[in-house]
Design an enzyme around this catalytic site. Structure first.
Site, PDB file in Angstrom:
ATOM      1  N   GLU A 153     -38.256  64.009  -4.776  1.00 29.75           N
ATOM      2  CA  GLU A 153     -37.591  64.222  -6.066  1.00 29.75           C
ATOM      3  C   GLU A 153     -37.722  65.683  -6.493  1.00 29.75           C
ATOM      4  O   GLU A 153     -36.838  66.229  -7.146  1.00 29.75           O
ATOM      5  CB  GLU A 153     -38.144  63.276  -7.130  1.00 29.75           C
ATOM      6  CG  GLU A 153     -38.009  61.778  -6.804  1.00 29.75           C
ATOM      7  CD  GLU A 153     -36.582  61.336  -6.474  1.00 29.75           C
ATOM      8  OE1 GLU A 153     -35.640  61.976  -6.966  1.00 29.75           O
ATOM      9  OE2 GLU A 153     -36.427  60.358  -5.709  1.00 29.75           O
ATOM     10  N   HIS A 176     -34.836  67.577  -5.125  1.00 26.21           N
ATOM     11  CA  HIS A 176     -33.651  67.377  -5.984  1.00 26.21           C
ATOM     12  C   HIS A 176     -33.783  68.214  -7.265  1.00 26.21           C
ATOM     13  O   HIS A 176     -32.819  68.835  -7.717  1.00 26.21           O
ATOM     14  CB  HIS A 176     -33.552  65.903  -6.401  1.00 26.21           C
ATOM     15  CG  HIS A 176     -33.015  64.990  -5.339  1.00 26.21           C
ATOM     16  ND1 HIS A 176     -31.787  65.184  -4.743  1.00 26.21           N
ATOM     17  CD2 HIS A 176     -33.520  63.849  -4.788  1.00 26.21           C
ATOM     18  CE1 HIS A 176     -31.563  64.198  -3.863  1.00 26.21           C
ATOM     19  NE2 HIS A 176     -32.600  63.375  -3.867  1.00 26.21           N
ATOM     20  N   GLU A 225     -28.932  65.573  -1.418  1.00 17.88           N
ATOM     21  CA  GLU A 225     -29.928  64.848  -0.634  1.00 17.88           C
ATOM     22  C   GLU A 225     -30.589  65.775   0.388  1.00 17.88           C
ATOM     23  O   GLU A 225     -31.780  65.617   0.688  1.00 17.88           O
ATOM     24  CB  GLU A 225     -29.260  63.657   0.049  1.00 17.88           C
ATOM     25  CG  GLU A 225     -30.221  62.631   0.587  1.00 17.88           C
ATOM     26  CD  GLU A 225     -31.060  61.918  -0.467  1.00 17.88           C
ATOM     27  OE1 GLU A 225     -30.725  61.992  -1.679  1.00 17.88           O
ATOM     28  OE2 GLU A 225     -32.072  61.306  -0.084  1.00 17.88           O
TER      29      GLU A 225
END
Lengths: 507, 507
Positions: free
Chosen positions: B271, B274, B300
């Site tokens: 995460e 991201h 991604e």
């Protein structure tokens, strides 16, 4: 009429939905937003508030409303309209009037200045810097006076601002109520402090009180109060608050002090009272102005009745003390009921409103009311405010603040433009006492129920007689309707005198 | 042209602001909303999505855009327009085209049904109840097929949906890439599992691994990666995710397993990748379509490059292992670098995508792609789906799910209407390998930097070559531009074969 009313309800539902989005953003801002996100959050909130204002001031809203009510008085054209419909239309008209009185320019100037002044206050209060704060406060006052002039809802400018929080209440009514309060509170405090049984030590040992145990206790009491935890959330924030996003989504916070279980506990019960009110409002028809809180003062009464009248009372502690002792056996094993009651009902005049006990609290409000009334009505200048504050503090509390940080700058309310808000706190205490008097008449066994932890007996009474009635009557009128008497300070003063004479034998 | 472009940018900024409010509501829904609040949350989200749709489909938007671009192709009228302006206008036109293809009724039906179906999935998956889920899924498919027909952006309905996540990519390109992947992945897995050095035991001891220590480690690595914690927040949720409300407000979650530090750690790093991408997008000009992620696959790639290529690689563990051992001395004192690397690179075919290792993961995606492509293109019925799922699971993974909970119902994506989303995960792996190949050419010393914990060397490269370029090129084109070659599976397969032959000596 039905088609027009339906169309109006759809616009009101859209506004309610926008308000509910604003509420989520405010919750997030207080509980989870990263520090760097503040600038864009302000843009989001301004967009939502502008959009809602645009609906109220749209031609479509005007055209619908004009067909339904007299635009001077808000009374329904249709003689066949039901009492509920008349009230709904009147409430919708009141909102239209408020929004249309203000130009878009004034609305956004106020919103912007509120945000700026509140942020400045956050920095300036710790630095005790009133001189930098004063010009911001003066501009805030100018803007709020312009708002009050435009709205023009009472004999003085202050009345117009008060109306936003306590509709139907006037400054002169408050003056009468507050005069009665001061006349009996000041001698009551003197009697308590002068009583031979008065002690200002704390019977509770300092912590550690484990936070997760404190939190479990808070939850246990909230559940016992009847809060629907599936439609609620308890979180943490520096300043406890409740936010009703809608009756199925009511959030509340508390704060934990590892050295003392009381701040978290009483904040949770206080906010729990607010949250019960929000959960008790009807969800449908969605957006109806009837299904909203009756006033800020009535909202506050719902927190005060639980925090003070219930959770600082003997019956409640009969049930709660064994639970508390089991939660913290090392700290509280030796505490008996009388000692515990003394520990949660300490009377001690202090400078800080949010730390004040039940007896001295209202005096903090009276002095703020007098000052903000005079500021708004142009009888007191921003430069004279600190000295006026200190003088009143000495008069009512017998204490003179050593600085502005703990004096005139201690509350955020004026910084966010909330002139007219403070009286709600005192009205909350007054309404709570009157409501509980009436509830006791309906529920003669109430104290026994509370002593057994069956707290929802009271919740159900409040649901039926207060929450579910929404805004069908404004705060003071709803209380008068329930008690059969015009709102006055007497029930509250009687309650305080009885309770504290039992604790301190003051009479 | 400048005045028109400016006016268009103001409308796009308003839409971005609405999207940012939606993002806060989605964050809240996953991390804090009471269960009972779902119904009204769906109404709030539908309102916001409708409002944004209304702007895209307004006369004002059309009139502005029409003056700036050819409405058939999206190419700018003005020959003097810069390349950036041309791209911005093309991106704005693409959005206009997508929204204008859909009627307002379809948009709000889809939004509402997505919310309802996602909430139903949350309850139905644990109960293994596909039969209750199936009619909701069928209606979702009907709605998405109507959407695809209306948008009509490729040779098949599925291509139109894929375009929303991976613009410029087609189903037939994916079929070619996935055929290459399957052809080399299946034998690679067989070689690994058949290797004499293959062991499926876990070299890490089971917990307890204290949650707050796990969280501190996650934070330490996120800071080392260069995440700005003033503009970010790490929270917990059942399914880890990242949400970019704007570059100054990027939230991510992880989940903690007291028995194993790896799930929380790798989820946080994933995460975090991201989140770095979201923080690396430009904030101004606010609302510009240029300053958005280039595609979901590229998004991604930013998580995969950190989670797998960096944080499961030898250089990183050279730096990280001593820190991990210090955090959990009782559990991990005896672990050396080779053992640790084996522990974070275990290959073990399993039923659950989100628990899959780096080598088998892509096979989970290939089977989902095949199924959703056939569902959308009308070659597979919702009633046949569970069996089709199980058959493909046996074919690719040699495993048959014992129930639908761990079979066809394991992922939320179809429940929120995300048909066309799954390929992004596989493309993420492929893009990540290609990008890291290029980064290594620019940064010959990269592995030494990682081994010393100077992770931001890679962050800075990604900022410059990927994040700050926003949507100036779509995902596959940006990767091709950086690597000088059309996107293919080869770099990713080469990376896997090299890495795992070192761990398991499979060749």
């Amino acid at each position: 009429m039905q088609a027009g009313l339906q169309a109006l309800m759809e616009m009101l539902a859209e506004i309610r939905l926008l308000d509910s989005v604003t509420a989520v953003l405010q919750w997030d801002q207080e509980t989870g937003m990263p520090p760097a996100a503040g600038g864009l959050r302000a843009r989001q909130l301004a967009w939502l508030s502008r959009r809602s204002h645009d609906i109220y001031t749209s031609h479509a809203f005007f055209n619908l409303l004009e067909k339904l009510v007299d635009m001077e008085s808000g009374s329904a054209h249709d003689d066949a309209a039901s009492a509920e419909q008349r009230r709904l239309l009147y409430l919708a008209w009141r909102r239209w009037k408020r929004h249309n009185a203000l130009g878009a320019e004034l609305v956004s100037r106020i919103a912007e200045h509120e945000s700026r002044t509140q942020q400045a206050w956050t920095h300036l209060r710790p630095r005790n810097d009133y001189s930098t704060f004063a010009p911001l406060l003066r501009e805030m006052l100018d803007l709020k006076r312009r708002e009050a002039e435009a709205i023009s809802l009472g004999p003085t400018l202050y009345d117009s601002l008060l109306d936003a929080f306590e509709p139907g209440m006037t400054a002169s009514q408050l003056e009468r109520i507050f005069a009665t309060l001061a006349a009996r509170l000041v001698p009551l405090i003197a009697r308590i402090l002068g009583s031979s049984r008065y002690r200002d030590d704390d019977p509770f040992l300092p912590g550690p009180y484990a936070e997760n145990t404190q939190e479990a206790l808070c939850r246990e009491v909230l559940v016992a109060m009847g809060l629907d935890m599936q439609a609620s959330r308890l979180a943490r924030s520096a300043h406890p608050f409740t936010i009703g996003i809608n009756p199925r989504d009511v959030r509340l916070t508390t704060r934990f002090n590892p050295g003392d279980f009381r701040p978290a506990f009483f904040a949770a019960v206080h906010e729990g009272g607010h949250a019960l009110y929000e959960q008790g409002l009807k969800l449908e028809p969605y957006g109806s102005p009837l299904e909203e809180a009756a006033s800020m003062g009535l909202h506050e009464s719902q927190s005060r009745v639980w925090e003070n009248q219930v959770a600082r009372g003997r019956p409640f502690w009969n049930w709660f003390l064994p639970r508390l002792r089991r939660a913290f056996p090392q700290r509280l094993d030796g505490i008996d009921l009388d000692t515990a009651l003394r520990g949660v009902n300490r009377v001690q005049p202090g400078l800080i409103r949010v730390e004040a006990d039940e007896v001295t609290y209202t005096l903090h409000i009276i002095m703020r009311f007098e000052l903000e009334r005079d500021l708004v009505n142009g009888r007191l200048d921003v430069d004279e405010l600190p000295e006026a504050w200190n003088a009143r503090s000495e008069f009512y509390l017998k204490l003179r603040p050593p600085d502005d940080r703990d004096g005139v700058m201690q509350d955020v309310h004026w910084a966010f433009g909330g002139f007219g808000y403070f009286p709600s706190y005192a009205l909350g205490n007054i309404y709570a006492a009157a409501l509980l008097d009436r509830a006791r008449r309906d529920l003669p066994d109430l104290d026994n129920s509370l002593a057994e932890g069956r707290l929802t007996v009271l919740t159900q009474w409040l649901r039926r007689h207060v929450h579910s009635r929404g805004s069908r009557l404004f705060g003071a009128d709803l209380v008068a309707d329930l008690t059969g008497a015009v709102v006055s300070a007497e029930p509250y003063l009687d309650y305080l005198e009885t309770k504290y004479s039992q604790i301190y034998v003051t009479s």
